[in-house]
Design a protein around this motif. Structure first.
Motif, PDB file in Angstrom:
ATOM      1  N   ALA A 167       0.839  -1.203   0.000  1.00 19.06           N
ATOM      2  CA  ALA A 167       0.000   0.000   0.000  1.00 19.06           C
ATOM      3  C   ALA A 167       0.870   1.247   0.000  1.00 19.06           C
ATOM      4  CB  ALA A 167      -0.937   0.002   1.206  1.00 19.06           C
ATOM      5  N   LEU A 168       1.924   1.240   0.802  1.00 20.25           N
ATOM      6  CA  LEU A 168       2.852   2.370   0.857  1.00 20.25           C
ATOM      7  C   LEU A 168       3.467   2.635  -0.511  1.00 20.25           C
ATOM      8  CD1 LEU A 168       4.457   4.481   2.456  1.00 20.25           C
ATOM      9  CD2 LEU A 168       6.081   2.658   3.039  1.00 20.25           C
ATOM     10  N   THR A 169       3.863   1.580  -1.196  1.00 18.17           N
ATOM     11  CA  THR A 169       4.447   1.727  -2.531  1.00 18.17           C
ATOM     12  C   THR A 169       3.445   2.340  -3.501  1.00 18.17           C
ATOM     13  OG1 THR A 169       5.928  -0.141  -2.158  1.00 18.17           O
ATOM     14  CG2 THR A 169       5.496   0.462  -4.451  1.00 18.17           C
ATOM     15  N   VAL A 170       2.209   1.890  -3.450  1.00 14.15           N
ATOM     16  CA  VAL A 170       1.179   2.403  -4.370  1.00 14.15           C
ATOM     17  C   VAL A 170       0.873   3.869  -4.057  1.00 14.15           C
ATOM     18  CG1 VAL A 170      -1.213   2.145  -5.140  1.00 14.15           C
ATOM     19  CG2 VAL A 170       0.218   0.123  -4.824  1.00 14.15           C
ATOM     20  N   TYR A 171       0.731   4.204  -2.771  1.00 15.64           N
ATOM     21  CA  TYR A 171       0.489   5.608  -2.402  1.00 15.64           C
ATOM     22  C   TYR A 171       1.655   6.498  -2.842  1.00 15.64           C
ATOM     23  CZ  TYR A 171      -3.629   4.855   0.561  1.00 15.64           C
ATOM     24  OH  TYR A 171      -4.876   4.558   1.035  1.00 15.64           O
ATOM     25  N   THR A 172       2.872   6.029  -2.623  1.00 21.53           N
ATOM     26  CA  THR A 172       4.050   6.818  -2.992  1.00 21.53           C
ATOM     27  C   THR A 172       4.069   7.079  -4.490  1.00 21.53           C
ATOM     28  OG1 THR A 172       5.262   5.918  -1.107  1.00 21.53           O
ATOM     29  CG2 THR A 172       6.567   6.892  -2.883  1.00 21.53           C
ATOM     30  N   LYS A 173       3.812   6.035  -5.263  1.00 20.40           N
ATOM     31  CA  LYS A 173       3.780   6.180  -6.731  1.00 20.40           C
ATOM     32  C   LYS A 173       2.672   7.147  -7.149  1.00 20.40           C
ATOM     33  CE  LYS A 173       4.679   4.312 -10.951  1.00 20.40           C
ATOM     34  NZ  LYS A 173       5.817   4.714 -11.687  1.00 20.40           N
ATOM     35  N   LEU A 174       1.521   7.039  -6.512  1.00 26.58           N
ATOM     36  CA  LEU A 174       0.405   7.943  -6.817  1.00 26.58           C
ATOM     37  C   LEU A 174       0.802   9.392  -6.562  1.00 26.58           C
ATOM     38  CD1 LEU A 174      -2.539   8.869  -7.286  1.00 26.58           C
ATOM     39  CD2 LEU A 174      -3.076   8.019  -5.017  1.00 26.58           C
ATOM     40  N   LEU A 175       1.411   9.645  -5.401  1.00 22.90           N
ATOM     41  CA  LEU A 175       1.749  11.025  -5.048  1.00 22.90           C
ATOM     42  C   LEU A 175       2.928  11.565  -5.853  1.00 22.90           C
ATOM     43  CD1 LEU A 175       1.061  10.891  -1.230  1.00 22.90           C
ATOM     44  CD2 LEU A 175      -0.219  12.170  -2.966  1.00 22.90           C
ATOM     45  N   GLU A 176       3.768  10.685  -6.377  1.00 26.03           N
ATOM     46  CA  GLU A 176       4.823  11.147  -7.283  1.00 26.03           C
ATOM     47  C   GLU A 176       4.217  11.759  -8.537  1.00 26.03           C
ATOM     48  OE1 GLU A 176       7.295   7.767  -8.108  1.00 26.03           O
ATOM     49  OE2 GLU A 176       8.208   7.788  -6.119  1.00 26.03           O
ATOM     50  N   GLY A 177       3.176  11.136  -9.043  1.00 26.64           N
ATOM     51  CA  GLY A 177       2.536  11.623 -10.261  1.00 26.64           C
ATOM     52  C   GLY A 177       1.491  12.693 -10.021  1.00 26.64           C
TER      53      GLY A 177
END
Length: 159
Positions: free
Chosen positions: A84-94
């Motif tokens: 979940a952390l990885t997905v949130y991080t990727k989302l907020l990068e974009g």
């Protein structure tokens, strides 16, 4: 599609699901039917099917912030916190201005990963981005500041 969305809106998930499945099958390159199917399945606690649908959306549109956000929520609910952390991080990068992603990442850090400083940063970001400045978020921020301060005081006493 409009029938399916109306059925979803009205809580008629049993009516909406076959419509969305048929549209997703008929138009495999379209995001909307599959995305809404994933949301519907997540809402109905059909985690495995929801994850499949959401990941299919991301295969079509790798930067789809709604699919990423829903997937991260699903992963958190399943206890798959690092994913979940990885997905949130990727989302907020974009999409760094995605307010709800900041809120939910704050929840992940706060309640599941025991990282209050990171949680505080995301709660503050959510408060700055959300138009209503939610009272609940203000309480979370105050509580985290109190906990961080108490932890620092205790650490100083131990030294």
């Amino acid at each position: 599609m409009s029938q399916a969305l109306i059925a979803m809106r009205d809580g008629q998930d049993a009516e909406a699901e076959p419509l969305l499945r048929a549209l997703a099958d008929e138009f495999p390159g379209f995001v909307s039917p599959r995305l809404n199917l994933g949301i519907l399945l997540l809402r109905g606690n059909q985690a495995e099917a929801a994850e499949t649908a959401l990941r299919q959306v991301l295969q079509i549109d790798a930067e789809n912030s709604v699919a990423r956000h829903q997937l991260a929520i699903l992963l958190r609910r399943q206890g798959r916190f690092q994913e979940a952390l990885t997905v949130y991080t990727k989302l907020l990068e974009g999409k760094p201005d995605h307010a709800l992603a900041h809120r939910n990442l704050g929840i992940l850090y706060d309640l599941y990963l025991d990282k209050p400083r990171q949680a505080l940063a995301h709660y503050k970001q959510f408060a700055a981005l959300s138009a209503d400045g939610e009272q609940e978020t203000k309480m979370w921020i105050a509580e985290l500041k109190r906990r961080i301060g108490a932890g620092e005081k205790l650490a100083a006493e131990v030294k």
